[in-house]
Structure formats: structure tokens, C-alpha cells
Scaffold this motif. Structure first.
Motif, PDB file in Angstrom:
ATOM      1  N   THR A   1     -77.751  72.032   5.859  1.00  0.00           N
ATOM      2  CA  THR A   1     -78.251  71.124   4.824  1.00  0.00           C
ATOM      3  C   THR A   1     -78.257  71.845   3.485  1.00  0.00           C
ATOM      4  O   THR A   1     -78.225  73.070   3.413  1.00  0.00           O
TER       5      THR A   1
ATOM      6  N   GLU B   1     -80.387  72.490   0.069  1.00  0.00           N
ATOM      7  CA  GLU B   1     -81.697  72.377  -0.573  1.00  0.00           C
ATOM      8  C   GLU B   1     -81.558  71.785  -1.975  1.00  0.00           C
ATOM      9  O   GLU B   1     -82.548  71.616  -2.683  1.00  0.00           O
TER      10      GLU B   1
ATOM     11  N   VAL C   1     -87.168  70.962   5.169  1.00  0.00           N
ATOM     12  CA  VAL C   1     -85.865  70.970   5.845  1.00  0.00           C
ATOM     13  C   VAL C   1     -85.507  69.566   6.312  1.00  0.00           C
ATOM     14  O   VAL C   1     -84.354  69.117   6.184  1.00  0.00           O
ATOM     15  N   GLN C   2     -86.504  68.872   6.837  1.00  0.00           N
ATOM     16  CA  GLN C   2     -86.253  67.502   7.278  1.00  0.00           C
ATOM     17  C   GLN C   2     -85.884  66.624   6.094  1.00  0.00           C
ATOM     18  O   GLN C   2     -85.033  65.734   6.208  1.00  0.00           O
ATOM     19  N   PHE C   3     -86.521  66.882   4.976  1.00  0.00           N
ATOM     20  CA  PHE C   3     -86.163  66.123   3.779  1.00  0.00           C
ATOM     21  C   PHE C   3     -84.708  66.372   3.404  1.00  0.00           C
ATOM     22  O   PHE C   3     -83.984  65.435   3.049  1.00  0.00           O
ATOM     23  N   ASP C   4     -84.282  67.630   3.474  1.00  0.00           N
ATOM     24  CA  ASP C   4     -82.881  67.930   3.160  1.00  0.00           C
ATOM     25  C   ASP C   4     -81.953  67.082   4.022  1.00  0.00           C
ATOM     26  O   ASP C   4     -80.986  66.483   3.522  1.00  0.00           O
TER      27      ASP C   4
ATOM     28  N   SER D   1     -82.681  64.274   5.762  1.00  0.00           N
ATOM     29  CA  SER D   1     -82.824  62.826   5.573  1.00  0.00           C
ATOM     30  C   SER D   1     -82.222  62.384   4.254  1.00  0.00           C
ATOM     31  O   SER D   1     -81.607  61.312   4.172  1.00  0.00           O
ATOM     32  N   MET D   2     -82.403  63.199   3.230  1.00  0.00           N
ATOM     33  CA  MET D   2     -81.868  62.818   1.924  1.00  0.00           C
ATOM     34  C   MET D   2     -80.338  62.794   1.971  1.00  0.00           C
ATOM     35  O   MET D   2     -79.711  61.856   1.458  1.00  0.00           O
TER      36      MET D   2
END
Lengths: 106, 386
Positions: free
Chosen positions: A3, A5, A39-42, A44-45
Motif C-alpha cells: 500500500t 501511505e 494501514v487499513q486506511f491505506d 481501503s483508500m
């Protein structure tokens, strides 16, 4: 899955970072868990941009600065014009940060 | 339309993150209320930024988050204790885990940006602490003031010239402190014998200074002789031996007077060092202080004239100074980019090419923040002219 950042610098990413900072400093959230959230945001985004967004944009402008470092392109445009299907944005100075899309597919 | 799309995408992201983290939170033994709080805060901030609109959608997501919470409320007492335990331990070391575990292969820029404030403050602290430690070694300088009597040593060179006659006659090379009393003794003896009280006082007011540096001594002595001779001859007509004694006595008296003057000056440390640098520090009489407290004069006096000896101290300061320089450079860059950071495009590039001064790039999956609006794109074609 690799992913970026990169998107943490966006509005939604900054809002999440601020939230996590507050919750970690108040003790309601552990730092480890906060990292996992980021990390999950990376993921999901990135996924949402791939699946939810269809619009196309054209960018024109005067290239003030260009830089390619660590597989990241950085452009600073002057008098840039962004156009998509719906609207147009004129900006005196804008910074574009772009990671190598091939890194994600590897 | 665009903004609503953006907000829906953002809400989708929030939901996705929250839902996918629920398992993690449960496995970590963290109450779901924490997750709900996270979501609530996140969305609140998004609303404040004006990026997310539709409160309806937000309500629905809140409801979704609210459903599981009552279920987990049953476990609250048990989990509550764990909650109290974990945060306290973790609060002790919050920064390190935050920074280290980021291992995703993103290039340095975003991370550096995110943690810039922290790192900046850290770097800001380092020079300060270093400076603080610098001052500590500098402070011993006050202790150096105690051995101020040593100050007499440096002028030694001067004193030796003045008093070396006594030194030869009596001590044969003793210290100054030892040579001084003999001078007085001689003075007393001579005055008692000759009753020439005028002589000791006269030469100094006349500002006669014996130049016994090896050159033109004879001339000076002759001139010295003439003065006493003129006075002496009428009263005591005899002998050159008397003359010689008088000469000796006079020179000794004069030497003693000069020595005392020099001593006065040294003890008072009135020798002004008006070289424009550390004038005050010299008054303290301790030179080493300058090296240990290099920035004291800079802050106190604001004198910028550099001194060669000072370069060492400057070198000691250089590490923090270098960082400051870097900061200045960064600031300059930021000054260039500040307007652009308010307008920011985050994306992935597929292709970047250049033909002469014409740049073309193909971007995808981007988030743009332009004119306080967030705009997303799946693909962007850029044409720039350098």
C-alpha cells in the motif's frame, strides 16, 4: 498487499491521523492498533479510488519544479488548470506527488 | 455533484476501515466503543473540514456502528480492566511504536510529511539540549575566577624585567611574590640611609620608566644619573659609589613603583580588550570561558565580529548550526511550496515523459485538494511546460 501511505496526506487521511493521535494520547487506543488503522486506511483508500471513482481529469500548467526521487514524482505547477467533466479549477501553484503505480501491482 | 461523490467515497472508506478493523479490535480485546469513538471523531473532523456532507449517510453509519456496541457492553467490566492496563503501559512509549512499524513501501515523502511536526520538534530539542550541555561545561568558568591570583603569572614577563635585579641579588630567580618584599626592604633601607625621600616619589611623577631591555640602556642610565647628580652634588659631593648606590636605589624604587602599578592593573584587570569581541568576558579574566560558552557573547553582546580563536568554538557549535541551516533551507523550500501544499494532488503515476521542455504524465487514482475542495479522479492527463 503493498500500500501507499501517500493518501494519508489527503484530507480524509489527515482527519484520521488527528483522530488517532487524540485517541492514542488519551489512552483509549494503543499505538499498535492506531498503526493498523492507518494501514487499513491505506488499503481501503486505494481500493475505493480504484473501484468507486470514474472521473477523468486533465491538467495543464507551467512546470516550475520536477523531481523524481525514491520512485516518487513531484511536480510543482504554476498557473495550473484542472478540468474534469463537471468543473474547472484554476490554481496559482499546486504540488503533485505521485507514486509509481507499478509498485502496487507487484 | 463532485463533492457529493467525494463525500460518498470518503464515507465508503470510513466504513471499510471501521468494518475491517472490527476483527482486529475484538482480537485485541478492545471494546467496540473505541472503534465507534474512532469513527465518530473521524467523521466529525471530516465534517469540520467540509469534505463530508450528508449527515444522513453519517447517521446510517453511526447506527451500523451502534448496533454491535450494546452486544459488547456485556463484556464491559472484563474488557474495561484490560483497557486500563493496556493504555497505561502504552502511553509510556507512544512515539516509538508509532514511527517504527511503518514498513509499507511508500517512499519517504509522505511519511516525512506526516511526522514532520514530531521530527521537527525533536530536532528542535536536540540543539537546545546540546546547548544546555554546552553551557554546563561553560559554567565552570566562574570557578576559574577563584584562581584569579594566577593572573599575576601572565604579566610575569613584564614583572621580570622590572624586578629581575633583586631576583638576581637575593633569590636568584625566585617567584614574583618573593621578589616583591625585597624591593620594599631595599626601599626602606635606602631611604633610611640616604634620607632622600624625594627620589622615590619624583621619578614616577616625571614618568620616568627604566628601559632595561638591553637597547639604549646606557643612555637612559646617563639621563637617570644626571637628575640625581644635579640634586645630590650640592649636598654630598663625594664619590661615585654613592652615585651608584643612588642609581641602584632609584632604579629599584622606580622598578618597585612600576611593578606595583602593573600589579594594580592586573589585580583590577583594567586592561581593556576593546577588540570588539568578548570585551566583557575578558573582564572576567578567564579566556577558556570563551571557548566553553561560545554563544554567550552572541546572545549577550550580539557582536558578530569573528575572531580566529573563536573558530574553534564555532566549530563546536556547528552540528546544531548545520541543522539550523538545513531547517532554513527547508523553510525556503516550504516557502516555495507552502501555497502548493494548500493545493495538493496525491496520485499514482503510470507514465511520465518529456520532449524537450514539454512534459506529459499519466496519473491515476488521485486525490486533489484544490481551492479548499477535494476532487477525486481515476485518471489524469497532464501536460506541463517547463
Amino acid at each position: 498487499m503493498a500500500t501507499f501511505e501517500l493518501y494519508r496526506r489527503s484530507t480524509i487521511g489527515m482527519c484520521l491521523t488527528e483522530t488517532l493521535d487524540e485517541m492514542v494520547s488519551s489512552g483509549t487506543l494503543s499505538p499498535d492498533l492506531a498503526i493498523q488503522v492507518l494501514v487499513q486506511f491505506d488499503k481501503s483508500m486505494t481500493e475505493a479510488l480504484e473501484t468507486q471513482v470514474k472521473s477523468k481529469v486533465t491538467v495543464k500548467g507551467h512546470l516550475h519544479t520536477y523531481r523524481f526521487c525514491d520512485n516518487v514524482w513531484t511536480f510543482i505547477l504554476q498557473d495550473a488548470v484542472f478540468k474534469n467533466e463537471e468543473s474547472q479549477e484554476n490554481v496559482g501553484k499546486v504540488k503533485i506527488v505521485a507514486c509509481d503505480s507499478k509498485l502496487l501491482t507487484q | 455533484m463532485a463533492t457529493t461523490n467525494v463525500s460518498s467515497v470518503y464515507l465508503h472508506v470510513i466504513d471499510s476501515v471501521v468494518n475491517k478493523l472490527r476483527e482486529e479490535f475484538v482480537s485485541e480485546g478492545v471494546d467496540d466503543a473505541v472503534l465507534a469513538e474512532l469513527q465518530g471523531l473521524w467523521e466529525l473532523k471530516m465534517m469540520q473540514c467540509g469534505v463530508v456532507q450528508g449527515p444522513i449517510e453519517r447517521n446510517s453509519t453511526v447506527k451500523g456502528a451502534g448496533v454491535p456496541t450494546p452486544v459488547h457492553d456485556l463484556n464491559v467490566p472484563y474488557e474495561g480492566t484490560e483497557e486500563y492496563e493496556t493504555p497505561t503501559a502504552e502511553m509510556l512509549f507512544p512515539p516509538t511504536p508509532l514511527q517504527t512499524p511503518i514498513q509499507t513501501p511508500l517512499p519517504a515523502e509522505p511519511t516525512s510529511y506526516q511526522y514532520l511536526p514530531a521530527s521537527h520538534s525533536e530536532y528542535g530539542l536536540v540543539p537546545n539540549s546540546g546547548a544546555a550541555t554546552d553551557t554546563k561545561p561553560g559554567r565552570p568558568a566562574p570557578y576559574m575566577q577563584q584562581p584569579s591570583p594566577w593572573m599575576g603569572q601572565r604579566p610575569l614577563g613584564v614583572d621580570v624585567n622590572v624586578a629581575y635585579e633583586e631576583g638576581r641579588e637575593e633569590d636568584g630567580g625566585g617567584g614574583i611574590a618573593q621578589t616583591e618584599p625585597p624591593v620594599k626592604d631595599f626601599f626602606m633601607l635606602n631611604s633610611g640611609k640616604r634620607k632622600r625621600d624625594d627620589y622615590p616619589s619624583n621619578p614616577l611623577p616625571n614618568e620616568y620608566i627604566p628601559q632595561q631591555d638591553g637597547s639604549a640602556d646606557a643612555l637612559l642610565e646617563s639621563s637617570l644619573q644626571e637628575v640625581p647628580v644635579a640634586n645630590i652634588c650640592p649636598k654630598e659631593a663625594h664619590v661615585e659609589t654613592l652615585r651608584d648606590r643612588l642609581k641602584l636605589q632609584e632604579t629599584k624604587n622606580i622598578d618597585a613603583a612600576i611593578a606595583s602599578m602593573v600589579r594594580m592593573k592586573q589585580t583590577a584587570i583594567t586592561i581593556p580588550q576593546h577588540d570588539g569581541y568578548d570585551d566583557n568576558v575578558y573582564d572576567n579574566g578567564v579566556r577558556t570561558e570563551d571557548y566553553n560558552t561560545p554563544y554567550d557573547p552572541a546572545t549577550a553582546n550580539g557582536v558578530g565580529t569573528p575572531i580566529p580563536g573563536r573558530s574553534e568554538a564555532v566549530e563546536d557549535d556547528e552540528p546544531p548550526l548545520n541543522e539550523d541551516d538545513d531547517d532554513d533551507l527547508d523553510d525556503l523550500e516550504q516557502g516555495d511550496e507552502e501555497p502548493s501544499t494548500s493545493h495538493l494532488v496525491l496520485a499514482q503515476f503510470e507514465k511520465v515523459s518529456r520532449t524537450k521542455s514539454r512534459w506529459k504524465c499519466i496519473l491515476k487514482d488521485g486525490i486533489m485538494h484544490l481551492n479548499n475542495k477535494d476532487i477525486l479522479f481515476s485518471k489524469a492527463n497532464g501536460e506541463f511546460e517547463f
